[in-house]
Structures are given as structure tokens and as C-alpha cells.
Design a protein around this motif. Sequence first.
Motif, PDB file in Angstrom:
ATOM      1  N   UNK A 339       0.798  -1.220   0.000  1.00 26.78           N
ATOM      2  CA  UNK A 339       0.000   0.000   0.000  1.00 26.78           C
ATOM      3  C   UNK A 339       0.828   1.266   0.000  1.00 26.78           C
ATOM      4  N   UNK A 340       2.088   1.165   0.375  1.00 25.62           N
ATOM      5  CA  UNK A 340       2.951   2.344   0.443  1.00 25.62           C
ATOM      6  C   UNK A 340       3.762   2.555  -0.826  1.00 25.62           C
ATOM      7  N   UNK A 341       4.383   1.511  -1.341  1.00 21.57           N
ATOM      8  CA  UNK A 341       5.383   1.685  -2.398  1.00 21.57           C
ATOM      9  C   UNK A 341       4.920   1.309  -3.809  1.00 21.57           C
ATOM     10  N   UNK A 342       3.761   0.672  -3.950  1.00 21.20           N
ATOM     11  CA  UNK A 342       3.276   0.331  -5.291  1.00 21.20           C
ATOM     12  C   UNK A 342       2.497   1.471  -5.955  1.00 21.20           C
ATOM     13  N   UNK A 373      15.437   8.161 -16.186  1.00 23.32           N
ATOM     14  CA  UNK A 373      14.575   9.327 -16.316  1.00 23.32           C
ATOM     15  C   UNK A 373      14.482   9.954 -14.928  1.00 23.32           C
ATOM     16  N   UNK A 374      15.284  10.989 -14.703  1.00 19.10           N
ATOM     17  CA  UNK A 374      15.399  11.587 -13.370  1.00 19.10           C
ATOM     18  C   UNK A 374      14.052  12.151 -12.905  1.00 19.10           C
ATOM     19  N   UNK A 375      13.281  12.711 -13.835  1.00 14.29           N
ATOM     20  CA  UNK A 375      11.981  13.270 -13.466  1.00 14.29           C
ATOM     21  C   UNK A 375      11.071  12.196 -12.886  1.00 14.29           C
ATOM     22  N   UNK A 376      10.992  11.057 -13.583  1.00 18.92           N
ATOM     23  CA  UNK A 376      10.138   9.976 -13.119  1.00 18.92           C
ATOM     24  C   UNK A 376      10.606   9.366 -11.814  1.00 18.92           C
ATOM     25  N   UNK A 377      11.909   9.137 -11.691  1.00 20.41           N
ATOM     26  CA  UNK A 377      12.457   8.537 -10.478  1.00 20.41           C
ATOM     27  C   UNK A 377      12.298   9.464  -9.278  1.00 20.41           C
ATOM     28  N   UNK A 378      12.522  10.757  -9.487  1.00 20.68           N
ATOM     29  CA  UNK A 378      12.359  11.728  -8.394  1.00 20.68           C
ATOM     30  C   UNK A 378      10.895  11.787  -7.944  1.00 20.68           C
ATOM     31  N   UNK A 379       9.980  11.782  -8.908  1.00 21.76           N
ATOM     32  CA  UNK A 379       8.547  11.817  -8.577  1.00 21.76           C
ATOM     33  C   UNK A 379       8.133  10.574  -7.800  1.00 21.76           C
ATOM     34  N   UNK A 380       8.709   9.420  -8.165  1.00 21.66           N
ATOM     35  CA  UNK A 380       8.389   8.191  -7.439  1.00 21.66           C
ATOM     36  C   UNK A 380       8.873   8.265  -5.998  1.00 21.66           C
ATOM     37  N   UNK A 381      10.081   8.752  -5.793  1.00 18.70           N
ATOM     38  CA  UNK A 381      10.636   8.877  -4.438  1.00 18.70           C
ATOM     39  C   UNK A 381       9.783   9.826  -3.599  1.00 18.70           C
ATOM     40  N   UNK A 382       9.391  10.953  -4.193  1.00 16.06           N
ATOM     41  CA  UNK A 382       8.572  11.931  -3.475  1.00 16.06           C
ATOM     42  C   UNK A 382       7.214  11.325  -3.121  1.00 16.06           C
ATOM     43  N   UNK A 383       6.597  10.639  -4.085  1.00 19.21           N
ATOM     44  CA  UNK A 383       5.296  10.018  -3.837  1.00 19.21           C
ATOM     45  C   UNK A 383       5.365   8.939  -2.770  1.00 19.21           C
ATOM     46  N   UNK A 384       6.401   8.116  -2.817  1.00 24.37           N
ATOM     47  CA  UNK A 384       6.556   7.044  -1.836  1.00 24.37           C
ATOM     48  C   UNK A 384       6.800   7.605  -0.435  1.00 24.37           C
ATOM     49  N   UNK A 385       7.608   8.675  -0.358  1.00 26.50           N
ATOM     50  CA  UNK A 385       7.875   9.315   0.934  1.00 26.50           C
ATOM     51  C   UNK A 385       6.597   9.897   1.520  1.00 26.50           C
ATOM     52  N   UNK A 386       5.803  10.537   0.656  1.00 28.96           N
ATOM     53  CA  UNK A 386       4.531  11.116   1.117  1.00 28.96           C
ATOM     54  C   UNK A 386       3.586  10.029   1.611  1.00 28.96           C
ATOM     55  N   UNK A 387       3.521   8.904   0.890  1.00 30.25           N
ATOM     56  CA  UNK A 387       2.647   7.804   1.294  1.00 30.25           C
ATOM     57  C   UNK A 387       3.103   7.196   2.618  1.00 30.25           C
ATOM     58  N   UNK A 389       4.776   8.577   5.080  1.00 30.31           N
ATOM     59  CA  UNK A 389       4.648   9.482   6.221  1.00 30.31           C
ATOM     60  C   UNK A 389       3.229  10.002   6.417  1.00 30.31           C
ATOM     61  N   UNK A 390       2.322   9.700   5.498  1.00 30.87           N
ATOM     62  CA  UNK A 390       0.978  10.278   5.560  1.00 30.87           C
ATOM     63  C   UNK A 390       0.100   9.597   6.613  1.00 30.87           C
ATOM     64  N   UNK A 391      -0.603  10.373   7.436  1.00 35.08           N
ATOM     65  CA  UNK A 391      -1.552   9.798   8.381  1.00 35.08           C
ATOM     66  C   UNK A 391      -2.904   9.530   7.716  1.00 35.08           C
ATOM     67  N   UNK A 392      -3.042  10.000   6.485  1.00 36.25           N
ATOM     68  CA  UNK A 392      -4.292   9.860   5.746  1.00 36.25           C
ATOM     69  C   UNK A 392      -4.247   8.588   4.918  1.00 36.25           C
ATOM     70  N   UNK A 393      -5.001   8.501   3.816  1.00 33.01           N
ATOM     71  CA  UNK A 393      -5.095   7.286   3.008  1.00 33.01           C
ATOM     72  C   UNK A 393      -3.822   7.160   2.176  1.00 33.01           C
ATOM     73  N   UNK A 394      -2.858   6.387   2.674  1.00 30.93           N
ATOM     74  CA  UNK A 394      -1.507   6.335   2.113  1.00 30.93           C
ATOM     75  C   UNK A 394      -1.461   6.014   0.618  1.00 30.93           C
ATOM     76  N   UNK A 395      -2.172   4.998   0.117  1.00 25.35           N
ATOM     77  CA  UNK A 395      -2.069   4.691  -1.315  1.00 25.35           C
ATOM     78  C   UNK A 395      -2.532   5.844  -2.205  1.00 25.35           C
TER      79      UNK A 395
END
Length: 427
Positions: A339-342, A373-387, A389-395
Motif C-alpha cells: 500500500x505504500x510503495x506500489x 529518467x530523473x523526473x520519473x524517479x524523483x517523482x516516485x521517491x517523493x510520492x513514496x515518501x509522502x505515502x 509518512x501520511x496519516x491519511x489514506x496512504x495509497x
Amino acid sequence: MTTKATSKEQDYPLSPVPMTERKSVWSMGLVLLGFTFFTATMWAGGSIGVAFDFTTMLMVLAIGNLLLGVYAAVLGYIAAKTGLNTALMSRFTFGEVGSKLSDFILGFTQIGWYAWGTATMAILLVKLTGMPESLTTPLMVVFGFGFCVTAFIGYKGLEWLSRVAVPAMIILVAVSMTIATADGGGFSGLLAIAPTDEMTMAAAITLVFGTFVSGGTQATNWTRFAKSGKTAVIATLLAFFLGNGLMTLIGAFGALVYQQADIVDIMVAQGLATLGILMLFLNLWTTQDNTVYNFAVAGCNMLRTRRRKTVTVGGAAIGTVLAVLGMYEWLIPFLILLGTFIPPIGGVIMASYFVGYKRSYPALSDVTLPAFNITGLAAYVIGSTAAYTSPWIAPIVGVVVAALSYSVILIASQAVRERRTQVTGAI
């Protein structure tokens, strides 16, 4: 040089599916329904069934499964339009080498599910039939390689099994739920049952969405066979909103009436033990073959090989080893991981297709993609980090943040390049 016949035989693991090989909504709907009819999903529903009253429970299940269905349907639409699966789309999103990251994550999650299903079948069969426990490991080996037979054949094998298994499972589920409703005192009796556990709505929706989000991310392995984007969307919503929704509802019903979430235990309590074993076998087989098929597709992209059948057998072997090592006990932390990293992978792919490539990928054979593709990889890292650390609906947080991050980074980098070009031209 790989011939067209060989590529067709291996289900096009490294190339788009040609229009001549596309399938109907009926064919795809059956395959995807067989995939979403999964025992673990019922356990997720059971956790929700004991935490909410009947009306709130239905609302939570509807919201969670609708969000899951929409997520999978968007990816399904892209797959139908391009003929590509998630692994191949990841090359445009993460780069030639960077895509191997998503291949590893997706392949690992699918083989983890395969191991869990293999262990579950062996353990519950021994439990329900009274066979000696010493047979558990040999049965894991038998089921570990037996479940992959239809996946080895390919899409046609998956479709053949689903044509038999899906109607049978629907009938068995209908019979069981009818008995459960009667045992629960009818509709009025169900409304009167008070929750015995506590869970927030956000956590419950996360559980529903996260339990099968890895499958939704890789449903493109079949929706790429759709004749049109509309066909893919209908088939995907049918499977992930209605099919997955039915599984979570069954688990919730069982928790309410029998304090059991698994359909097999419910049927045993109803005096339907023989049907329960049949249900378990069909339920797991239709998911297991799809799961190891997903692993094979991701593995083919990672290894850059068209030998899907060989990778399928290899995946079954890895899954069997994990089952023997105790995958049955690792389900809860595994679900949290999924639920966090996919979901961020799907979010970045959506943004890449709609924003980055303007709804049209170039042919893989005609384009040279960067290693990373640095843009895609960076966006994935940011999204995964947000998921994470999020107290809300992580996925959901992961999908939205990853998609927005990709779009913002892409637009900002394009603006910087244009500005540099203007400055250089002025000089």
C-alpha cells in the motif's frame, strides 16, 4: 531474431500487443474477475466488518473499491491505447535502466502473493481434511508448480480457467451469503449488530485500496489485450470495483455473522466443508496463475528476454521456496509494504502518459530512451515518501503526490530549458 509467431506464443512480453490479438470485454472481464477473487481480500473485509456498523461498513467498502477501480481503470485505458503493460510503460517513465526498479518492486510483490497463496492452499487443505501435517511442505511444492500451468500457457490458459472457475465461484458465494444472511437474522438482524473493534475510516479505506493495489497496477498485463480503451475501462471496473468489492463484502459478512473472515471457514461453519475446499482451490488458482504471469512479464522486462515461459517456471520456484520458508505468516507487513510503495508507480505512469507524452507513446523500436529518467524517479521517491509518512489514506496520497510531482518537475524543467535557449540565442 525473434519471429512474430514466437512473440505471439510468449504473449508479447517486450512489444505492444497488435490489434489482431485483442480480446473482447467478456474475455477480459472473466480473466480479471478470476484475478480479483482472492482469499486475502476477504480477510481485509473481515477486519472492516468487526469495526463498523452495517451501513458504515457498506459505505467504506464502496468508497475503497471505487477508488481502486478508478485507479486500475486509468492504467487499463493507457494499456489498451498503447498495447503496453506496466513494465514496458515504465521504460518511458523511469528510463531503460531505471525501469528495472519498478520491475523489481512489482515482480517481488507478485511473487510474494504467489508464495502466500501457495502456502495458504497447503496449510488449509491439511487443516480441513485432517491429513498429517508432515504433508504440508510436499503439498506446497505440488501447488507451487501446479498453479503456474495456466500461466505457462499464457492469456488463453488464464481465460480457459476463468471461464470455468468464475461462474462456479459466483454460485458458491451466492449460496453462502444467502445462508449467512439467514443466520444473521435477515437484513434487520445485520443492522442491529454492533461493532466489536475500532478502526478509522481512513485506515479502513487504505486497507481496501491497498490490499489489491499491486494487482491493479499490473492489470495492464491483460488490459493491453483490450480492443479499445472503453473495453479496458469496463472490464477493469467490473473486476476491481464489483469483483474485489464482492470479496471484501463476503469477508465483512463473515466477520459480522460468524466472527470469521475467510470464505472457507464460513462454509465449514455453514456445513459446506466440501464446497469450501472447492471454493478455496478455485479462488486461489485463478489468482495464483495471474500473479505468477505478472511476475513473468516484469521479469522479462528486467532481463530483456522474451522467454516468458521460462521466467514463469522460475517465478513459481521462487514462490514455492518462500512459501516453505514461512510466507503465510508475513501477510500484514507485506500488505503495508504494498500500500505504500506500489501506488506511486501508477501515479508517475499516468502523469508520464497524459502530461509528458501527451497521450501518445512513440514506438519503442523507434526511440532511444535515457538510462535513467530523473523526473520519473524523483517523482516516485517523493510520492513514496509522502505515502509512507501520511496519516491519511496512504495509497491515494502516493498516487496523487507522485503524479503531481512528475508534472511539476517536468513543466519546471521544460521552462528552464526554454529560458536557457532564449538567453543563449540573445547572446
